[in-house]
Design a protein around this motif. Structure first.
Motif, short mmCIF file in Angstrom:
data_model
loop_
_atom_site.label_atom_id
_atom_site.label_comp_id
_atom_site.label_asym_id
_atom_site.label_seq_id
_atom_site.Cartn_x
_atom_site.Cartn_y
_atom_site.Cartn_z
N LEU A 318 -7.60 -0.45 -7.51
CA LEU A 318 -6.19 -0.08 -7.42
C LEU A 318 -5.56 -0.90 -6.31
CD1 LEU A 318 -6.49 3.83 -7.59
CD2 LEU A 318 -6.09 2.24 -9.48
N PRO A 321 -1.93 0.82 -3.74
CA PRO A 321 -1.98 2.18 -4.31
C PRO A 321 -0.74 3.00 -3.95
CG PRO A 321 -3.44 1.99 -2.42
CD PRO A 321 -2.97 0.60 -2.72
N LYS A 322 -0.39 3.89 -4.84
CA LYS A 322 0.76 4.77 -4.62
C LYS A 322 0.43 5.84 -3.59
CE LYS A 322 2.49 4.10 -9.33
NZ LYS A 322 2.88 4.77 -10.61
N ALA A 325 -2.09 8.51 -4.49
CA ALA A 325 -3.45 8.10 -4.89
C ALA A 325 -4.47 8.96 -4.16
CB ALA A 325 -3.67 6.63 -4.60
#
Length: 350
Positions: A318, A321-322, A325
């Motif tokens: 990822l 990442p958000k 996450a």
């Protein structure tokens, strides 16, 4: 009439000479002195009827030529024994002394004790990295890993490169990396990783296969000159196959196309700047951030580090990442931040 093929197998005596090597003169002299000492002591006890201590003392003063008088008056057979001890024993004693001096002057004795000290040091290592080959690629790999503070053992068979390893005081084992006993001497069963950087493609395959069989849990990185041969290394058990020439060409191209980006990556990977380092950390079961999302972990607020990627336990990556996450046990975080911040974060959270 057919001629029988010559037997080129070396005799046991030749094998023994090769095994002893530079130690042969000293061992021969020591054995001769020991035999004469025991035989002379026994002769004085039997012929003169002396005790063990007096017989041994007589042998010591005779072999060392210190010039003391006899322990007891000698009979005619005793005088013959003393004469024989002087003729053969004193000569053997000086031969032994000369062999020791020669070994010291030529450095053989220092090399012998140096090898034993280094092997003991290797035997005490745990979780170290084995680098097979100290050529153009292997030397860079070994120095980079050692520069990060990790233990490294190099396996090299070239006499010239072995001398270079000695000069640089790098732990090493001299020998062929394709042999089981050489890899075991390098601590394969206790090592965490192995890098096979030999120039011979077939040798890399053999080293990888042998290492995987002897230590199924070891992480193996193998060198390959062409992508076509990577499948052999993967089947042999390599976790990762790299192509130095290909990556070198790609870096040269990127230095033309994106010099600033490449320069930033080099600085971050090498850690030359105190406030800039790229690092990876794995979330352990005991970590307080396990089971939290990226926002809840507050890594940026607490340690001033940036999470640029997360490698999940299943291998999925990822990037960027958000905030939501989830950080799970076994996830590997790819981080950018200062050295001290990384150290503090590892001590508290990982």
């Amino acid at each position: 009439m057919t001629r029988k093929p010559l037997d080129r197998t070396p005799s046991p005596l030749v094998k023994l000479k090769r095994r002893l090597g530079a130690m042969r003169p000293m061992i021969v002299g020591l054995a001769a002195v020991a035999i004469i000492f025991v035989a002379g002591t026994a002769a004085y006890m039997l012929v003169e009827g002396w005790g063990l201590f007096d017989s041994m003392y007589m042998m010591i003063i005779t072999l060392s030529t210190v010039g003391y008088g006899e322990v007891h008056p000698l009979s005619r057979p005793g005088e013959v024994i003393t004469a024989l001890v002087i003729l053969f024993g004193v000569g053997s004693f000086f031969y032994l002394a000369g062999a020791i001096v020669q070994m010291v002057m030529e450095g053989h004795l220092q090399n012998l004790f140096g090898r034993r000290f280094m092997q003991r040091s290797i035997d005490n290592m745990r979780g170290h990295v084995i680098v097979c080959g100290f050529g153009r690629i292997g030397s860079v790999v070994a120095r980079e890993i050692m520069g990060e503070g990790h233990d490294v053992v190099v396996v090299e068979r070239s006499p010239q490169l072995v001398e270079e390893l000695k000069f640089q005081h790098i732990p090493h084992v001299a020998g062929d990396a394709t042999k089981d006993e050489i890899l075991e001497a390098a601590g394969l069963l206790r090592a965490s990783s192995l890098v096979s950087a030999l120039s011979d493609e077939a040798a890399n395959v053999y080293v990888t296969l042998t290492a995987r069989q002897l230590n199924p849990d070891i992480h193996i990185v193998a060198r390959s000159d062409s992508p076509e041969h990577s499948q052999r290394l993967n089947r042999a058990g390599a976790n990762l196959v790299l192509f130095p020439h290909r990556y070198g060409g790609m870096r040269m191209a990127q230095s033309v196309l994106r010099p600033t980006v490449l320069g930033f990556m080099d600085l971050a990977m090498r850690g030359d700047i105190e406030d800039l380092q790229m690092e990876q950390m794995t979330v352990s079961p005991q970590s307080p951030v396990a089971g939290q999302d990226l926002v809840g972990s507050q890594l940026r607020q607490r340690f001033n580090v940036i999470v640029i990627g997360i490698k999940k336990a299943d291998g999925n990556l990822l990037f960027n990442p958000k905030p939501e996450a989830l950080l799970e046990v076994g996830d590997t975080l790819i981080l950018v931040g200062g050295k001290q911040n990384m150290t503090d974060m590892r001590a508290v959270l990982m």
